[in-house]
Design a protein around this motif. Sequence first.
Motif, PDB file in Angstrom:
ATOM      1  N   ARG A 142       0.838  -1.201   0.000  1.00 28.50           N
ATOM      2  CA  ARG A 142       0.000   0.000   0.000  1.00 28.50           C
ATOM      3  C   ARG A 142       0.875   1.254   0.000  1.00 28.50           C
ATOM      4  NH1 ARG A 142      -2.799  -1.099   4.217  1.00 28.50           N
ATOM      5  NH2 ARG A 142      -4.322  -2.347   3.106  1.00 28.50           N
ATOM      6  N   GLU A 146       0.558   4.353  -2.564  1.00 30.91           N
ATOM      7  CA  GLU A 146       0.331   5.727  -2.109  1.00 30.91           C
ATOM      8  C   GLU A 146       1.438   6.660  -2.587  1.00 30.91           C
ATOM      9  OE1 GLU A 146      -2.156   4.469   1.925  1.00 30.91           O
ATOM     10  OE2 GLU A 146      -0.066   5.126   2.079  1.00 30.91           O
ATOM     11  N   GLU A 150      -0.444   9.234  -4.647  1.00 31.61           N
ATOM     12  CA  GLU A 150      -0.690  10.399  -3.797  1.00 31.61           C
ATOM     13  C   GLU A 150       0.602  11.107  -3.386  1.00 31.61           C
ATOM     14  OE1 GLU A 150      -3.479  11.941  -3.121  1.00 31.61           O
ATOM     15  OE2 GLU A 150      -4.524  10.487  -4.381  1.00 31.61           O
ATOM     16  N   SER A 154       0.040   7.583   3.665  1.00 33.37           N
ATOM     17  CA  SER A 154      -1.105   7.982   4.484  1.00 33.37           C
ATOM     18  C   SER A 154      -0.828   7.724   5.955  1.00 33.37           C
ATOM     19  CB  SER A 154      -2.350   7.209   4.053  1.00 33.37           C
ATOM     20  OG  SER A 154      -2.227   5.835   4.433  1.00 33.37           O
ATOM     21  N   ASP A 155      -1.626   8.349   6.819  1.00 34.74           N
ATOM     22  CA  ASP A 155      -1.499   8.129   8.264  1.00 34.74           C
ATOM     23  C   ASP A 155      -1.679   6.654   8.620  1.00 34.74           C
ATOM     24  OD1 ASP A 155      -1.069  10.803   8.829  1.00 34.74           O
ATOM     25  OD2 ASP A 155      -3.171  11.231   9.251  1.00 34.74           O
ATOM     26  N   THR A 157      -1.269   3.916   6.782  1.00 26.88           N
ATOM     27  CA  THR A 157      -0.165   3.065   6.329  1.00 26.88           C
ATOM     28  C   THR A 157       1.090   3.343   7.137  1.00 26.88           C
ATOM     29  OG1 THR A 157      -1.111   2.951   4.115  1.00 26.88           O
ATOM     30  CG2 THR A 157       1.228   2.425   4.325  1.00 26.88           C
ATOM     31  N   TRP A 158       1.364   4.612   7.441  1.00 18.10           N
ATOM     32  CA  TRP A 158       2.521   4.941   8.273  1.00 18.10           C
ATOM     33  C   TRP A 158       2.404   4.240   9.631  1.00 18.10           C
ATOM     34  CZ3 TRP A 158       6.905   7.872   7.197  1.00 18.10           C
ATOM     35  CH2 TRP A 158       7.735   8.145   8.290  1.00 18.10           C
ATOM     36  N   SER A 217      -4.739  14.261  -1.961  1.00 20.23           N
ATOM     37  CA  SER A 217      -4.827  14.051  -0.518  1.00 20.23           C
ATOM     38  C   SER A 217      -4.207  15.224   0.239  1.00 20.23           C
ATOM     39  CB  SER A 217      -4.118  12.750  -0.125  1.00 20.23           C
ATOM     40  OG  SER A 217      -2.756  12.814  -0.472  1.00 20.23           O
ATOM     41  N   ARG A 219      -1.953  17.454   2.717  1.00 25.94           N
ATOM     42  CA  ARG A 219      -0.561  17.356   3.150  1.00 25.94           C
ATOM     43  C   ARG A 219      -0.483  17.590   4.656  1.00 25.94           C
ATOM     44  NH1 ARG A 219      -0.314  14.395  -0.821  1.00 25.94           N
ATOM     45  NH2 ARG A 219       0.922  14.976  -2.641  1.00 25.94           N
ATOM     46  N   ASN A 387       6.840  15.100   1.632  1.00 22.36           N
ATOM     47  CA  ASN A 387       5.418  14.895   1.932  1.00 22.36           C
ATOM     48  C   ASN A 387       5.206  13.841   3.010  1.00 22.36           C
ATOM     49  OD1 ASN A 387       4.803  16.766  -0.065  1.00 22.36           O
ATOM     50  ND2 ASN A 387       4.294  15.228  -1.610  1.00 22.36           N
ATOM     51  N   SER A 388       5.953  12.742   2.943  1.00 23.09           N
ATOM     52  CA  SER A 388       5.735  11.631   3.875  1.00 23.09           C
ATOM     53  C   SER A 388       6.277  11.913   5.271  1.00 23.09           C
ATOM     54  CB  SER A 388       6.351  10.350   3.319  1.00 23.09           C
ATOM     55  OG  SER A 388       5.695   9.952   2.131  1.00 23.09           O
TER      56      SER A 388
END
Length: 402
Positions: A142, A146, A150, A154-155, A157-158, A217, A219, A387-388
């Motif tokens: 995933r 992402e 994106e 995402s929160d 997945t993190w 999505s 940021r 971003n991540s």
Amino acid sequence: MRLVTIVVALALAGCATPHAFTPRLAEPRLAVVDEGNLTQAQRDMLASRSSLNIYRTLAHHVDLYNRWSPLGQFLLNGSSIPPRHREMAMLRMGWLCQSPYEWSQHARIAKASAGMTEAEIRAIAIGPDAPAWSATDRAVLRMADELRYEAMISDATWAELRRTYSDQQVMELFYTSAQYQLVSMALNTLGVQIEPQAVDFMPTDLPPPRTATRPTSPRLATPRVAPIPPAAWTPEQRAMITPQLRPNGEALNLYTTLLNHPKLYGPRARFGSYLQRDSLLDPETRELLIMRTAHNIRASYEWSHHAESAKKAGLSDAQIAAIATGPSAASWSAKQRAVLTAADELRREAFISDASWAELSKYYGMKERIEIVYTVGGYTMTGLAINSLGIQTEPGYPAMPS
């Protein structure tokens, strides 16, 4: 070998969706180097790598390879990520970018180094919803999805990745996916062909993935990984960051955040400094590529900092604003339009089309065209990290247009 590539191309061409990929090249755009006529630098580079077409192709630009290779070697051989998840991250990104060569090589490596089965490797193409994945397996796949679509993790997945891995290891995981997005861009665009002895090939009987568009999505408004303040730097960290300090001694959040992973910092900085300072590309071309890429992946930090560099490269305020509009803006020259179009194509499908490649060849030599691919791929990698990790723009820098 060519038959396999043609079959993949026909399967993709026959996909009647609005997001179909351009068929991949059945012949190389850049032939492998003539091993009977190598420079000493090329001989040194190929001493242990001459059997693989990727290296025999990139040997046309040894200077770029030598500055990029330490990052690739760290992610492939020096990372703390187990081979299974490392190869899953690579293969999933290769599938999403529709890179037959990348898939062929890493399917072989996944079986040899991670003990993965043919069924598991095929399931990587099916994706994170395929049955039998563990929760962490699914999160790794995933994550790649992402990052591709994106341009950030995402929160959810993190959080799932952090159940198994430390912050440093999650950084290694997403840099691995980002690195192999860059690799896929280069392999696809240069037309690197699968070796005749290969036995592993990308599935052709599964629906192809969609191409990438500009992400939507939200940021992050606060960092996931906090920057390290100067007072807390170790002597090793201070030595590493010193070349990136601003003339006034300011340490930017990008670098103070990446200091959280000292082993990754050095190889990443060697590659980044080549693209930023030692590239063969003229400053205008470089900044057009970087800023269009930043806009395409909604990496506002990257845009904000390169607006200053774009002005120094001679771009006007109106031209900088037009970068957000893209190649369709009326003010661009044919050369500028070709550069922006190449950045868009690499974002969309990890490939520069025949028409765009031909247009670029009017203005750039082969080494410069290779650097166009690596600049987009390299700054995409940086943008995904921004971003991540939730790296926040310092006060006083211009905002990116929506």
